[in-house]
Design a protein around this motif. Structure first.
Motif, mmCIF file in Angstrom:
data_model
loop_
_atom_site.group_PDB
_atom_site.id
_atom_site.type_symbol
_atom_site.label_atom_id
_atom_site.label_comp_id
_atom_site.label_asym_id
_atom_site.label_seq_id
_atom_site.Cartn_x
_atom_site.Cartn_y
_atom_site.Cartn_z
ATOM 1 N N GLU A 119 0.881 -0.947 0.115
ATOM 2 C CA GLU A 119 0.255 0.368 -0.193
ATOM 3 C C GLU A 119 0.812 0.986 -0.058
ATOM 4 O O GLU A 119 0.236 1.699 -1.335
ATOM 5 N N THR A 120 1.945 1.097 0.869
ATOM 6 C CA THR A 120 2.528 2.327 1.149
ATOM 7 C C THR A 120 3.474 2.725 -0.361
ATOM 8 O O THR A 120 4.095 3.508 -0.128
ATOM 9 N N GLY A 121 4.153 1.734 0.107
ATOM 10 C CA GLY A 121 5.464 1.018 -1.299
ATOM 11 C C GLY A 121 5.078 1.795 -2.564
ATOM 12 O O GLY A 121 5.240 2.305 -3.194
ATOM 13 N N ILE A 122 4.362 0.883 -3.338
ATOM 14 C CA ILE A 122 3.531 1.825 -4.280
ATOM 15 C C ILE A 122 2.972 3.398 -4.409
ATOM 16 O O ILE A 122 3.705 3.993 -5.508
ATOM 17 N N SER A 123 2.762 3.364 -3.734
ATOM 18 C CA SER A 123 1.630 5.078 -3.643
ATOM 19 C C SER A 123 3.132 6.047 -3.895
ATOM 20 O O SER A 123 2.975 6.955 -4.526
ATOM 21 N N VAL A 266 11.826 5.575 -0.207
ATOM 22 C CA VAL A 266 10.874 4.792 0.376
ATOM 23 C C VAL A 266 10.022 4.861 1.870
ATOM 24 O O VAL A 266 10.035 5.878 2.863
ATOM 25 N N ARG A 267 11.819 5.433 2.551
ATOM 26 C CA ARG A 267 11.936 4.884 3.883
ATOM 27 C C ARG A 267 11.917 6.438 4.065
ATOM 28 O O ARG A 267 11.387 7.358 5.331
ATOM 29 N N SER A 268 12.392 7.762 3.273
ATOM 30 C CA SER A 268 12.473 8.837 3.491
ATOM 31 C C SER A 268 10.552 9.640 3.263
ATOM 32 O O SER A 268 10.488 10.874 4.101
ATOM 33 N N TYR A 269 9.847 9.169 2.985
ATOM 34 C CA TYR A 269 8.862 9.520 2.483
ATOM 35 C C TYR A 269 7.759 8.608 2.505
ATOM 36 O O TYR A 269 6.507 9.147 2.395
ATOM 37 N N ALA A 270 7.226 7.914 2.545
ATOM 38 C CA ALA A 270 5.926 7.067 2.509
ATOM 39 C C ALA A 270 5.892 7.278 4.512
ATOM 40 O O ALA A 270 6.212 6.419 5.378
#
Ligand SMILES: *Cc1c(COP(=O)(O)O)cnc(C)c1O
Length: 409
Positions: A119-123, A266-270
């Motif tokens: 969910e959070t990875g793809i978005s 992704v670590r920084s934005y998800a």
């Protein structure tokens, strides 16, 4: 206002559509899997579990249980906060290294579940690529669909495993536009496998990124349990590999693996990573133990395939409608929600066999089934008993049987 009426009405709607779900109250017995205790309305009863996604029984493996207990004793239970607040527990650092190595990627990032990782990875990935177009397989899991939805970018759905359709859509998109092709390597309801190399060929030809969900393949396929991409020698061609720690690895949590820059972004934005507490150190240590064990041991994988093949053969020989596929999933076709539920209820009440019915919306209406997942610990006697019980249930419910294989008769 009677607010409760909203909820009771919603439940009646589900019941009238035969979609209301009941979960059995089960107690797993470590060391005795697939045997378990069912806390039935009439008291505790011994049952055999035939539908667990703890595919390899790693949830009871002494190394995995041992790592969890030892780490909890030494480091305590919780992680103490989000990684932004509380830093990263060392076992989580080790787990991410182990996962990056498993998939031959530069880095990996762990989330609280496979659902959240999709969910959070793809978005998040799609939002970081302006004007991104997501191309998503029609049978992708709900967690991927939610990821695509929350990306708020344009999406196109390609027919399931249909690379001609995917190519049509890729060819129609502007060449300079960022594109993300999202699919699963092994679809867990039908047990079919994606044409991974053909999808990668297209992605390369049309300049698209690839994102694959290997949730039902990690631990079970590939010489080190790296999944279908590893088995097919395609892992290097995939940009993002996503999977779970909760199925074949027997724990909880999810992850993505890819380049250092992608993982760092992704670590920084998800949001689904940043604003939630990290996995407990004991869970990380247990998952690492399971992954390490399955990197080296072939026994579980070989025995798992052998058990699945035997289950399919025995059920098919009994005339039961096994849906064929090349994997460890054994779907038995029913095609009707009431009878699917009734079959499951009879198996549990009359035979002590637990197989959850699979109804809409998990599968399309008319494709209801029992989904059987043999493990390395389902022995010949259990398989034979399963076939006998299923035959009795099929006859009782007047469900169609195929011509029996009349080999010796
Ligand atoms: C179970 C599942 C997930 C979610 O993983 P969890 O770790 O259980 O949250 C994601 N994708 C697929 C295909 C699944 O079946």
């Amino acid at each position: 206002m009677n607010y409760n009426a909203y909820f009771t009405d919603a439940l009646s709607r589900l019941r009238s559509e035969r979609r209301y779900r009941v979960f059995a109250d089960l107690e797993r017995l470590a060391g005795r899997f697939p045997h378990a205790v069912w806390h039935s309305p009439k008291g505790p009863r011994n049952v055999v579990i035939w539908c667990s996604n703890d595919y390899l029984g790693m949830g009871q493996h002494p190394k995995v249980v041992g790592a969890m207990v030892e780490t909890a004793t030494r480091m305590g239970t919780g992680a103490g906060g989000t990684r932004n607040i509380a830093g990263t527990n060392h076992p989580l650092v080790e787990l991410e290294r182990e996962l990056a190595d498993l998939h031959g990627k530069e880095a990996a990032l762990v989330f609280t579940s496979g659902y959240v990782s999709n969910e959070t990875g793809i978005s998040t990935l799609a939002k970081l690529m302006p004007n991104c177009l997501i191309l998503s397989d029609a049978l992708n899991h709900n967690s991927m669909i939610e990821g695509v939805r929350q990306a708020h970018c344009e999406k196109q759905i390609f027919r399931h495993n249909d690379t001609a359709h995917l190519e049509e859509l890729l060819a129609a998109a502007a060449p300079e536009r960022p594109k993300l092709v999202a699919f699963e390597s092994l679809y867990s309801m039908d047990g079919d496998i994606a044409p991974v190399h053909r999808i990668c060929d297209l992605a390369e030809r049309y300049g698209a990124m690839t994102y694959v969900d290997e949730v039902h393949a990690v631990g079970m396929y590939g010489p080190r349990g790296g999944g279908i991409a590893e088995r097919e020698g395609a892992a290097q061609r995939i940009d993002v590999i996503e999977a779970t720690l909760a199925k074949a690895f027997g724990c909880i949590g999810g992850y993505i693996a890819g380049t250092s820059a992608l993982i760092d972004a992704v670590r920084s934005y998800a949001p689904g990573f940043i604003f939630t507490t990290a996995l407990p150190p004991a869970v990380c240590a247990a998952a690492t133990a399971a992954i390490r064990h399955l990197k080296a041991s072939q026994w579980e994988r070989e025995r798992h395939q052998d058990r699945a093949a035997r289950t399919k053969a025995v059920l098919a020989a009994a005339g039961l409608p096994v849906m064929t596929n090349p994997t460890h999933i054994v779907p038995l076709f029913v095609g009707n929600p009431e009878r699917c539920k009734a079959a499951s209820d009879l198996l549990l009440s009359d035979h002590g066999i637990y197989i959850q019915p699979i109804n809409y919306p998990t599968v399309p209406k008319g494709a209801e089934r029992l989904r059987i997942t043999p493990s390395p610990y389902h022995d010949d006697a259990l398989i034979d008993r399963l076939a006998e019980a299923l035959l009795e249930v099929w006859q009782k419910l007047d469900l169609p049987l195929k011509e029996r294989a009349l080999a010796a008769e």
